[in-house]
Scaffold this active site. Structure first.
Site, mmCIF file in Angstrom:
data_model
loop_
_atom_site.group_PDB
_atom_site.id
_atom_site.type_symbol
_atom_site.label_atom_id
_atom_site.label_comp_id
_atom_site.label_asym_id
_atom_site.label_seq_id
_atom_site.Cartn_x
_atom_site.Cartn_y
_atom_site.Cartn_z
ATOM 1 N N HIS A 37 0.428 -0.546 -0.017
ATOM 2 C CA HIS A 37 -0.055 -0.008 -0.282
ATOM 3 C C HIS A 37 1.214 1.282 0.392
ATOM 4 C CE1 HIS A 37 -3.716 2.188 1.267
ATOM 5 N NE2 HIS A 37 -3.041 3.006 1.533
ATOM 6 N N HIS B 260 -10.382 3.353 -0.257
ATOM 7 C CA HIS B 260 -10.395 2.284 1.258
ATOM 8 C C HIS B 260 -11.191 0.817 0.902
ATOM 9 C CE1 HIS B 260 -9.947 4.146 4.661
ATOM 10 N NE2 HIS B 260 -8.117 4.108 4.549
#
Lengths: 741, 222
Positions: A47, A93
């Site tokens: 990430h 998200h």
């Protein structure tokens, strides 16, 4: 220096491979302490580090005269003229929203807003492309409802309007929904702030919320791994948002910036304080000394490792000059924003390496002493194996061309009409009084202005687009189509495509076919952006979107920012056609059913031939469309690109938005003509067909009359004949009906 | 001397800039006044704009009513000067008991942002003196708690006194008697859920809100 005991298993618990652990040991020349290991594990997570994607992302075109700040920064920034710049950033998200939909979506919104804030820009718009499983499933309804409520409760309260988005339903998102968020900000060009700590002696001031145990390992354990059967135990990795704190933080940071009190600014998002300190120091070529006991805590007993990697929301790190600290405190106190000096910028060591050193108290035990740049940029890069899937699509029996002609085309059309107002009316889309065309329009159109200051004559357009059906069939071609459609959307409201950000949602990168999809997608976006002269100014990669062993369809989502030189006159936008207007079709009318909504959503046929795309032609069509939107003011009453659902859906939507029926006899009565898709087509409504034809011919774009605006029915060819009111009702009630089913 | 209007800013307020712009476009001077200030000396009127004062925590307006500026608001109202609450500002004025009743959650339990059709129920208040009764207006709403409620005696009283200033033509939130805005008996303190500042420019859809804001400016001048 304390070292982690039994670290060989500790790093695996933190989501690190043995090879990565050895790389850390090599960098440090020793074993890492437990706090150091925790920091490397989050900063080197997929990430944060883009370790699987970076080698591919380098292929994007990122240069153009208007680009002020490109990818790799907190936000992409482009020049909009008149002394103003527009900042834009897009993120996912997905996994937090799968586990805790409301807080997952809310904190996604909060995080993207702070990215824009960290370049000194006032956040003025949000867009939310959302992907769920079909609402026939109770699980999907629960996630859908939570995500909408999360965006609504956070976005509205934090004071940033949500002006657009996308809504897609497909079974592949059932257990792994996608929640992508885009934020756009406006900043005076000479006020742009960088995320750097470049002056020795300056102070690192932590602003905002208390630091708690929430979101520990959010980027590593949660965002960089797929889901097994049990997801509940990952819930503590999801953060909790507080929009009121976020709102005060926005106002405090903007006032600090306005007064010139900030040397550097960075939000605390994924990887928390670890990320903010090492990135600011690394970018400035400096070192930083941090005292974790100076961090205000929400709960007692947190150890240094937890403090360093906590992802508690609503925090920013400001780099300020010590002689202005008093003023900084004053501004923060006024806005009721907590502030604490947690670190100090120090010159690099004699070997020119800026070190990040973390102490527990002053003086106190030193728990971290590492080269800042090794955390920020030192993650190993992976050139993962790439292989096309073994079975090439289309699979037998999956070709929609083999389907019979629909017995009730009007019914099929009705089934594809969907009004998202049920969703977007839960969002404030009007704040700052700049929204000329809001959600529901093909692209949002906003006056270009810094809120509270007189607006410029210009406007910006925003369109978020995706097409997982085509991307599943042919990722490269699909990605080209997605960019092409997005460009045409902003062109339809008179804006020139100016910059693009993307969010690349994919499955597990350890699967070679997923990496193949990814690589093809990057090439597709690159080709389209080159042809359309649009720079990529930022992006986000979300891997590991899989559940129960199944990867999602490749889902690149792009957001096109367009710039319109002269905002439209009162009454001309949003578009609305008039009774008696002619309807003309511009473009390459060569539709295909492969990957179309009609084939996939209505008939479950995921194979077939996708439509081709001539990018050089498309660029011409985009230019013609922009010219028509601006110069055609007065005669042109509607411009609409033809996308999902083909001509039938596009015509129905024009009629429904305008409240005027259509009669389109110039369309053949077959599934291909009605529902086939190709993305270089625009429908124009005009009362001056002659000058439209001249314009089109000059541009080398085919133009043919397909019908006119009249009456109260949607009549297409001889086979579709629907009452406008009935269609409007069906369209409006679809979502709500599915939710209460 | 132009009319000077104070636009009150609580932490969490977000419509203050739009409100200032709309008032200034109509010729007034509008200043932002922080909630910790204690004086409104020199101001002809005050507007409490929309947003989420103090995050709407506990209840919208429940904390804002204790902000230091509220004493000055009360004093200004007592002089007969215009005090207007828009959306969250309306909620604050009811919590502060400057207006009767309360705003509870919308009947559908969802936030609603859209333009709605309104009708002027009373043309005499500080917000509606430039309108005629039954005049139709199209103005956006943007709220979760806009469902006006009060006890039956109060409802009967405010209806009898002509304190209802705006009504919804099609009730979006469950408000008693379709109430979208009310004023005090004297007519100088008014609260409305619709956002007139969001309907102040035809290029953005509607300028129907200007007649309300112009009424406020005129009432502040006289």
């Amino acid at each position: 220096m304390a070292t982690a005991s039994g670290a060989s298993s500790a790093h695996e618990d933190l989501g690190m491979t043995n090879a990565e652990y050895e790389a850390v040991c090599r960098t440090l020349g020793r074993s890492p302490s437990s706090a150091e290991l925790a920091m490397y594990s989050v900063m080197w997570s997929e990430h944060c580090s883009y370790k699987s994607s970076r080698t591919h992302l380098r292929r994007f075109p990122t240069n153009a005269p208007q680009v002020i700040m490109g990818p790799g920064e907190n936000a992409g920034i482009v020049d909009a003229g008149d002394g103003l710049a527009v900042a834009i950033r897009m993120e996912s998200h997905n996994h937090p929203s799968a586990i805790e939909p409301k807080q997952g979506a809310a904190t996604g919104v909060g995080g993207i807003i702070r990215d824009i804030l960290s370049v000194g820009a006032r956040p003025v718009a949000l867009l939310d492309p959302l992907f769920f499983g079909p609402l026939t499933s109770a699980h999907s309804r629960l996630i859908f409802d939570g995500v909408i409520r999360g965006i609504s409760s956070y976005g509205n309260s934090v004071g940033v309007p949500t002006v657009g988005g996308e809504l897609t339903f497909d079974p592949c998102y059932e257990r792994n929904p996608l929640v992508n968020v885009v934020c756009v900000g406006v900043v005076e060009k000479n006020r742009i702030i960088h995320a750097t700590a470049s002056r020795p002696g300056s102070l690192a001031v932590l602003l905002g919320s208390l630091t708690g145990r929430d979101g520990i390992g959010g980027v590593s354990v949660l965002a960089s791994a797929g889901f097994g059967d049990v997801v509940e135990d990952k819930r503590p990795s999801v953060q909790v948002g507080d929009p009121f704190e976020g709102k005060r933080l926005i106002e405090a940071c903007l006032e600090l910036a306005d007064r010139g009190l900030i040397l550097g600014l960075q939000d605390l998002g994924g990887a928390g304080l670890s990320c903010a300190t090492c990135e600011t120091a690394s970018k400035g070529g400096m070192g930083m000394e941090v005292d974790v006991t100076a961090v205000p805590l929400r709960e007692p007993g947190m150890d240094p490792m937890e403090i360093l990697v906590s992802e508690s929301q609503e925090r920013m790190l400001a780099i300020v000059s010590p002689d202005r600290l008093g003023e900084v405190k004053q501004v923060c106190d006024r806005h009721e924003v907590r502030h604490s000096v947690v670190g100090r910028v120090v010159p690099p060591a004699p070997d020119a390496v800026g070190r990040l050193r973390v102490q527990v108290g002053e003086p106190g035990e030193r728990v971290v002493d590492v080269p800042a740049a090794s955390l920020a940029d030192g993650a190993p890069l992976y050139d993962r194996p790439v292989a096309p899937p073994a079975t090439a699509r289309p699979e037998a029996g999956e070709d929609p061309d083999e389907l019979p002609e629909p017995p009730d085309p009007g019914g099929d059309l009705l089934a594809m009409l969907q009004d998202a107002s049920y969703v977007y009316e839960q969002y404030d889309y009007m704040l700052f009084h700049s929204t000329i065309a809001g959600p529901g329009s093909g692209a949002a159109l906003l006056r270009l202005a810094v809120p509270g200051k007189p607006p410029t004559a210009k406007a910006i357009a925003l369109s978020a687009d995706s097409n997982h059906r085509l991307c599943a069939l042919d990722p490269r071609l699909g990605a080209r189509h997605v960019v092409a459609e997005s460009a045409l959307n902003v062109a339809c409201v008179g804006a020139v495509p100016w910059a693009l950000v993307d969010c690349l949602n994919f499955g597990n990168p350890e699967h070679p076919e997923v990496m193949w999809q990814f690589s093809e997608t990057v090439d597709g976006i690159t080709e389209a952006c080159n042809a359309l002269s649009v720079p990529v100014v930022g992006g986000n990669v979300s891997f590991y979107n899989e559940s129960a062993g199944r990867d999602i369809d490749p889902t690149p989502v792009v957001t096109m920012l367009g710039l319109r030189e002269v905002a439209p006159a009162a009454g001309s936008q949003p578009w609305s056609m008039r009774e008696g207007d002619h309807l003309a079709l511009l473009g390459n009318d060569a539709p295909q059913l492969g990957g179309s909504r009609w084939a996939v959503d209505l008939h479950g046929k995921r194979g077939g031939r996708p439509p081709s795309l001539d990018l050089e032609f498309h660029a011409r069509l985009v230019r013609l469309t922009v010219a028509l939107a601006i110069a055609g003011m007065g005669s042109v009453s509607y411009l609409q690109d033809v996308s999902d659902g083909g001509l039938a859906v596009a015509l129905a939507e024009i009629a429904l938005f305008s409240g005027v029926g259509v009669t389109a006899n110039g369309i053949a009565d077959n599934k291909m003509a009605l529902f086939g898709e190709s993305f270089s087509r625009v429908i124009v409504a005009t009362n001056d067909i002659g000058s439209l034809q001249v314009h089109a011919e000059d541009s080398g774009v085919p133009c043919r009359i397909i019908g006119q605006a009249e009456g109260g029915r949607i009549r297409i060819g001889g086979s579709v004949d629907l009452d406008l009111e009935d269609a409007a009702h069906t369209r409006r009630s679809r979502l709500q009906g599915q939710l209460t089913a | 001397m132009t009319t000077r209007i104070a636009v009150i800013v609580f932490p969490g307020t977000n419509c203050e800039l739009d409100t200032v712009t709309a008032l200034e476009n109509l010729g007034a001077t509008a200043d932002l006044v922080w909630h910790k200030d204690t004086s409104l000396g020199g101001y002809d009127a005050a507007v409490l704009p929309g947003g989420f004062a103090h995050g709407d925590y506990l209840r919208p307006g429940a904390i804002a009513r204790f902000s230091p500026i509220m004493d000055a608001i009360r004093e200004l109202a007592e002089t007969g000067a215009p005090v207007v609450g828009i959306c969250n500002g309306f909620q604050v004025l009811t919590e502060a008991h400057l207006l009767p009743g309360a705003l509870q959650k919308n009947a559908g339990l969802r936030f609603i942002c859209r333009s709605v059709d309104l009708t002027v129920a009373r043309s005499g208040s500080v917000l509606t003196r430039g309108t005629t009764e039954n005049q139709k207006l199209r103005i956006p709403i943007n709220h979760f708690e806009g469902n006006y409620t009060c006890d039956s005696a109060t409802l009967e009283k405010i209806e009898r006194n002509g304190q209802v200033v705006l009504r919804y033509l099609s009730n979006p939130n469950g408000s008693l008697n379709d109430i979208a805005g009310i004023c005090n008996k004297r007519g100088n303190v008014a609260g409305i859920m619709p956002h007139p500042e969001r309907a102040s420019d035809r290029a953005l859809g509607s300028d129907d809100g200007n007649v309300l804001l112009a009424s406020l400016i005129e009432a502040s001048t006289s």
